[in-house]
Design a protein around this motif. Structure first.
Motif, PDB file in Angstrom:
ATOM      1  N   VAL A 151       0.849  -1.198   0.000  1.00 39.31           N
ATOM      2  CA  VAL A 151       0.000   0.000   0.000  1.00 39.31           C
ATOM      3  C   VAL A 151       0.880   1.242   0.000  1.00 39.31           C
ATOM      4  CG1 VAL A 151      -1.693   1.344   1.311  1.00 39.31           C
ATOM      5  CG2 VAL A 151      -1.905  -1.152   1.181  1.00 39.31           C
ATOM      6  N   LEU A 152       0.546   2.197  -0.857  1.00 36.95           N
ATOM      7  CA  LEU A 152       1.283   3.450  -0.972  1.00 36.95           C
ATOM      8  C   LEU A 152       0.422   4.589  -0.448  1.00 36.95           C
ATOM      9  CD1 LEU A 152       4.002   4.569  -2.030  1.00 36.95           C
ATOM     10  CD2 LEU A 152       2.848   5.034  -4.191  1.00 36.95           C
ATOM     11  N   LYS A 190       4.917   0.363  -8.024  1.00 33.96           N
ATOM     12  CA  LYS A 190       3.825  -0.486  -8.504  1.00 33.96           C
ATOM     13  C   LYS A 190       3.055  -1.122  -7.340  1.00 33.96           C
ATOM     14  CE  LYS A 190       6.363  -1.745 -12.729  1.00 33.96           C
ATOM     15  NZ  LYS A 190       5.697  -0.797 -13.626  1.00 33.96           N
ATOM     16  N   PRO A 191       2.488  -0.303  -6.467  1.00 30.38           N
ATOM     17  CA  PRO A 191       1.775  -0.848  -5.308  1.00 30.38           C
ATOM     18  C   PRO A 191       0.443  -1.466  -5.725  1.00 30.38           C
ATOM     19  CG  PRO A 191       1.394   1.492  -5.444  1.00 30.38           C
ATOM     20  CD  PRO A 191       2.380   1.166  -6.534  1.00 30.38           C
ATOM     21  N   LYS A 192      -0.070  -2.293  -4.861  1.00 28.60           N
ATOM     22  CA  LYS A 192      -1.402  -2.840  -5.109  1.00 28.60           C
ATOM     23  C   LYS A 192      -2.456  -1.752  -4.955  1.00 28.60           C
ATOM     24  CE  LYS A 192      -4.655  -6.346  -3.408  1.00 28.60           C
ATOM     25  NZ  LYS A 192      -4.857  -7.443  -2.417  1.00 28.60           N
ATOM     26  N   LEU A 193      -2.275  -0.894  -3.947  1.00 26.11           N
ATOM     27  CA  LEU A 193      -3.282   0.112  -3.631  1.00 26.11           C
ATOM     28  C   LEU A 193      -2.628   1.457  -3.393  1.00 26.11           C
ATOM     29  CD1 LEU A 193      -6.416   0.285  -3.009  1.00 26.11           C
ATOM     30  CD2 LEU A 193      -5.758   0.263  -0.596  1.00 26.11           C
ATOM     31  N   VAL A 203      -6.953   1.275  -7.005  1.00 23.72           N
ATOM     32  CA  VAL A 203      -6.117   0.122  -7.316  1.00 23.72           C
ATOM     33  C   VAL A 203      -5.139   0.513  -8.423  1.00 23.72           C
ATOM     34  CG1 VAL A 203      -6.091  -2.243  -8.212  1.00 23.72           C
ATOM     35  CG2 VAL A 203      -7.883  -1.523  -6.608  1.00 23.72           C
ATOM     36  N   TYR A 204      -3.868   0.202  -8.214  1.00 28.01           N
ATOM     37  CA  TYR A 204      -2.832   0.565  -9.190  1.00 28.01           C
ATOM     38  C   TYR A 204      -2.991  -0.217 -10.489  1.00 28.01           C
ATOM     39  CZ  TYR A 204       1.633   0.729 -11.591  1.00 28.01           C
ATOM     40  OH  TYR A 204       2.603   0.868 -12.555  1.00 28.01           O
TER      41      TYR A 204
END
Length: 219
Positions: A151-152, A190-193, A203-204
């Motif tokens: 998560v970012l 490239k985070p998931k979220l 969502v990425y």
């Protein structure tokens, strides 16, 4: 006001308030082995709620700021003093937090309430997340990445809705092109979220940053 668990270790508090204009402000709590790390503090008007949430989730350890604008730091004095925890921000942000300099797009120095009480981020900190310098909105703006949850936490690097990224408010951003270019970090991580201070989680995907840059960059 809503407290939401966005991933295994991260909770987000969303508050609707007015800071000149109606706005939502998101702040976060990262949990690790019973400890709680607070990301941004929002406004002092609901700092008691911030304290209650932090204590409900675990043992508060520290406050980490994305930057020093009022809607991110205004509650820091009360939280820090009440919970007896330190505050951290990037060293490039400290002159503005400490009142040494006004922000580049302002004439007046901000009164943060925590002048000379904020410590610089450093790589030796034992924390369950990492940080990246992303200047443009503020000189020392940072984002925080929780590797395990992917998560970012982006602060004001973007404003977001559930489908797209948008730039922060121009009035409060000292160098919009630098800010837009800083956003490429999402394609590095490239985070998931992606979660932002003023918007919905998104969502990425590999398309969202190129579309954002194409739409908003000044040619």
């Amino acid at each position: 006001m809503e407290l939401k668990q966005v991933s295994q270790h991260i909770y987000k508090l969303t508050v609707e308030t007015t800071v000149g204009i109606p706005i939502i402000i998101n702040t976060w709590y990262i949990l690790e082995d019973g400890n709680v790390y607070i990301i941004d503090t929002g406004m002092a008007s609901y700092s008691n709620t911030q304290i209650k949430v932090a204590l409900l989730l675990g043992a508060p350890q520290a406050i980490f700021l994305t930057h020093g604008h009022s809607d991110h730091i205004n509650g820091a004095k009360h939280l820090s003093e009440s919970l007896n925890i330190p505050i951290y921000a990037h060293e490039k942000e400290l002159p503005y937090i400490n009142g040494t300099l006004p922000y580049p797009n302002k004439h007046e120095i901000d009164e943060t309430g925590v002048a000379n009480k904020v410590q610089p981020l450093n790589l030796s900190l034992d924390i369950p997340f990492s940080y990246y310098l992303t200047p443009g909105h503020a000189p020392g703006h940072v984002i925080y990445y929780h590797n395990q949850d992917d998560v970012l936490i982006c602060g004001d690097l973007f404003i977001s809705d559930s489908n797209a990224l948008h730039p922060p408010i121009n009035k409060f951003t000292y160098d919009m092109m630098q800010n837009i270019n800083s956003g490429i970090v999402v394609d590095t991580i490239k985070p998931k979220l992606i979660t932002t201070s003023h918007g919905d989680d998104i969502v990425y995907s590999e398309e969202i940053y190129p579309i954002y840059k194409f739409k908003y960059e000044v040619k």
